[in-house]
Design an enzyme around this catalytic site. Sequence first.
Site, PDB file in Angstrom:
ATOM      1  N   TYR A   1      18.263  -0.755 -50.364  1.00  0.00           N
ATOM      2  CA  TYR A   1      18.573  -1.520 -51.663  1.00  0.00           C
ATOM      3  C   TYR A   1      17.993  -0.398 -52.844  1.00  0.00           C
ATOM      4  O   TYR A   1      18.472  -0.036 -53.904  1.00  0.00           O
ATOM      5  CB  TYR A   1      17.846  -2.760 -51.974  1.00  0.00           C
ATOM      6  CG  TYR A   1      18.178  -3.458 -53.500  1.00  0.00           C
ATOM      7  CD1 TYR A   1      19.486  -3.681 -54.039  1.00  0.00           C
ATOM      8  CD2 TYR A   1      17.341  -3.242 -54.433  1.00  0.00           C
ATOM      9  CE1 TYR A   1      19.759  -4.141 -54.777  1.00  0.00           C
ATOM     10  CE2 TYR A   1      17.509  -3.689 -55.739  1.00  0.00           C
ATOM     11  CZ  TYR A   1      18.930  -4.205 -56.043  1.00  0.00           C
ATOM     12  OH  TYR A   1      19.030  -4.444 -57.229  1.00  0.00           O
TER      13      TYR A   1
ATOM     14  N   ILE B   1      25.666   1.811 -29.812  1.00  0.00           N
ATOM     15  CA  ILE B   1      24.992   0.748 -30.016  1.00  0.00           C
ATOM     16  C   ILE B   1      26.229  -0.308 -30.526  1.00  0.00           C
ATOM     17  O   ILE B   1      26.675  -0.095 -31.637  1.00  0.00           O
ATOM     18  CB  ILE B   1      23.894   0.976 -31.213  1.00  0.00           C
ATOM     19  CG1 ILE B   1      22.667   1.670 -30.576  1.00  0.00           C
ATOM     20  CG2 ILE B   1      23.211  -0.538 -31.355  1.00  0.00           C
ATOM     21  CD1 ILE B   1      21.826   1.794 -31.618  1.00  0.00           C
TER      22      ILE B   1
ATOM     23  N   THR C   1      21.378  -5.141 -37.842  1.00  0.00           N
ATOM     24  CA  THR C   1      22.501  -5.820 -38.744  1.00  0.00           C
ATOM     25  C   THR C   1      23.232  -7.005 -37.959  1.00  0.00           C
ATOM     26  O   THR C   1      23.256  -8.075 -38.588  1.00  0.00           O
ATOM     27  CB  THR C   1      23.257  -4.890 -39.060  1.00  0.00           C
ATOM     28  OG1 THR C   1      23.056  -3.710 -39.544  1.00  0.00           O
ATOM     29  CG2 THR C   1      24.617  -5.420 -39.988  1.00  0.00           C
ATOM     30  N   THR C   2      23.444  -6.777 -36.607  1.00  0.00           N
ATOM     31  CA  THR C   2      24.098  -7.889 -36.125  1.00  0.00           C
ATOM     32  C   THR C   2      23.441  -8.996 -35.803  1.00  0.00           C
ATOM     33  O   THR C   2      24.038 -10.079 -35.509  1.00  0.00           O
ATOM     34  CB  THR C   2      24.818  -7.433 -34.917  1.00  0.00           C
ATOM     35  OG1 THR C   2      25.513  -6.012 -34.895  1.00  0.00           O
ATOM     36  CG2 THR C   2      25.622  -8.405 -34.092  1.00  0.00           C
TER      37      THR C   2
ATOM     38  N   ARG D   1      26.281  -0.010 -45.915  1.00  0.00           N
ATOM     39  CA  ARG D   1      25.207  -1.278 -45.754  1.00  0.00           C
ATOM     40  C   ARG D   1      24.120  -0.695 -46.767  1.00  0.00           C
ATOM     41  O   ARG D   1      23.611  -1.414 -47.390  1.00  0.00           O
ATOM     42  CB  ARG D   1      24.375  -1.578 -44.776  1.00  0.00           C
ATOM     43  CG  ARG D   1      25.578  -2.248 -43.392  1.00  0.00           C
ATOM     44  CD  ARG D   1      25.752  -3.739 -43.718  1.00  0.00           C
ATOM     45  NE  ARG D   1      26.389  -4.194 -42.499  1.00  0.00           N
ATOM     46  CZ  ARG D   1      26.535  -5.378 -42.491  1.00  0.00           C
ATOM     47  NH1 ARG D   1      25.942  -6.324 -43.366  1.00  0.00           N
ATOM     48  NH2 ARG D   1      27.290  -6.034 -41.381  1.00  0.00           N
TER      49      ARG D   1
ATOM     50  N   TYR E   1      18.900   5.243 -38.266  1.00  0.00           N
ATOM     51  CA  TYR E   1      20.173   4.349 -38.401  1.00  0.00           C
ATOM     52  C   TYR E   1      20.880   4.757 -39.880  1.00  0.00           C
ATOM     53  O   TYR E   1      20.413   4.377 -40.847  1.00  0.00           O
ATOM     54  CB  TYR E   1      19.762   3.081 -38.393  1.00  0.00           C
ATOM     55  CG  TYR E   1      20.864   1.928 -38.651  1.00  0.00           C
ATOM     56  CD1 TYR E   1      22.251   2.319 -38.433  1.00  0.00           C
ATOM     57  CD2 TYR E   1      20.632   0.609 -38.546  1.00  0.00           C
ATOM     58  CE1 TYR E   1      23.192   1.288 -38.465  1.00  0.00           C
ATOM     59  CE2 TYR E   1      21.433  -0.317 -38.592  1.00  0.00           C
ATOM     60  CZ  TYR E   1      22.889   0.059 -38.455  1.00  0.00           C
ATOM     61  OH  TYR E   1      24.031  -1.006 -38.619  1.00  0.00           O
TER      62      TYR E   1
ATOM     63  N   LYS F   1      21.483   6.734 -34.905  1.00  0.00           N
ATOM     64  CA  LYS F   1      22.789   5.793 -34.876  1.00  0.00           C
ATOM     65  C   LYS F   1      23.715   6.012 -35.918  1.00  0.00           C
ATOM     66  O   LYS F   1      23.379   5.953 -37.109  1.00  0.00           O
ATOM     67  CB  LYS F   1      22.370   4.349 -34.883  1.00  0.00           C
ATOM     68  CG  LYS F   1      23.522   3.495 -34.752  1.00  0.00           C
ATOM     69  CD  LYS F   1      23.148   2.065 -34.943  1.00  0.00           C
ATOM     70  CE  LYS F   1      24.475   0.905 -34.980  1.00  0.00           C
ATOM     71  NZ  LYS F   1      24.114  -0.418 -35.216  1.00  0.00           N
TER      72      LYS F   1
END
Length: 289
Positions: free
Chosen positions: A107, A200, A44-45, A137, A132, A160
């Site tokens: 999504y 993380i 994501t980052t 999100r 994750y 995560k």
Amino acid sequence: MFAGAYTALITPFGSDGSVDYGQLRELVEFQIAGGIDGLVPVGTTGESPTLDLEEHVEVIRVVVAAAAGRVKVLAGSGANSTAEALELTARARDVGIDGTLQVTPYYNKPTQAGLIRHFSAVAELGLPVVLYNVPGRSSCEIAVATIAELAQNPRIVGVKEAAGSVDRVSRIKAACDIEVLSGDDALTLPMMAVGAAGVISVASNVAPRAVADLVHAAAAGRWDEARELHYRYYGLFTDIFLETNPIPIKAAMEMAGLGHAYYRLPLCEMSLDNKGKLRATLRKCGLVK
């Protein structure tokens, strides 16, 4: 397998929007010099939704080559489509990653049965898989019972946790034997107190030594030292989420002289008010003059 302090690397861009691979190599060196245990490119980052397939693979390749075996590389190679996740993960495997971070499809909102099939298919590629869980999100949570079932697969080695819940760490550790990594900098210490193996981190992009020292102190049972670091940097841990990640962390890195805060739309520069708050926090932490 992936215990310790891992940095969710930003993807540096040039003013024209292209990936700045030279700056990326410099960031890898900065992270290793800061004592970090591993790197997580194109999560994501790393603004992975705006990288095309070839850029995605090249960022991973450059990070693997720059790290040169000195730290582990856990590459973000998930996707909404299982077929796309398989293709991306296979290509990342071929450039030498140590494991894959697999985001919940974000999504199409699969059922828990669909999640089990999806993650199990990726695990068949032979790489260690870290799940994750990031419902903020993905609008879809990996249920604890689903994690427990997936943990029976020897290739699914970790999760995560970015749901903002310390309680979930306790429930996961009570349900199965799997490594848990915090996905929220502000929750690293409390999560480790109930059994998480590390983090993380977003904050370690700008403060790798602080995050590494905190995690290593907690892992060694030096709780007073870990607590002191947690409170010293707590403002940073929260203010890097004043706006959508990675907008603030890129702004923080620019303030600290670690490159330029360039983004790809629809992400854009941080507001002036929030920049001021962030700069004050960085000063307080001793990260900028």
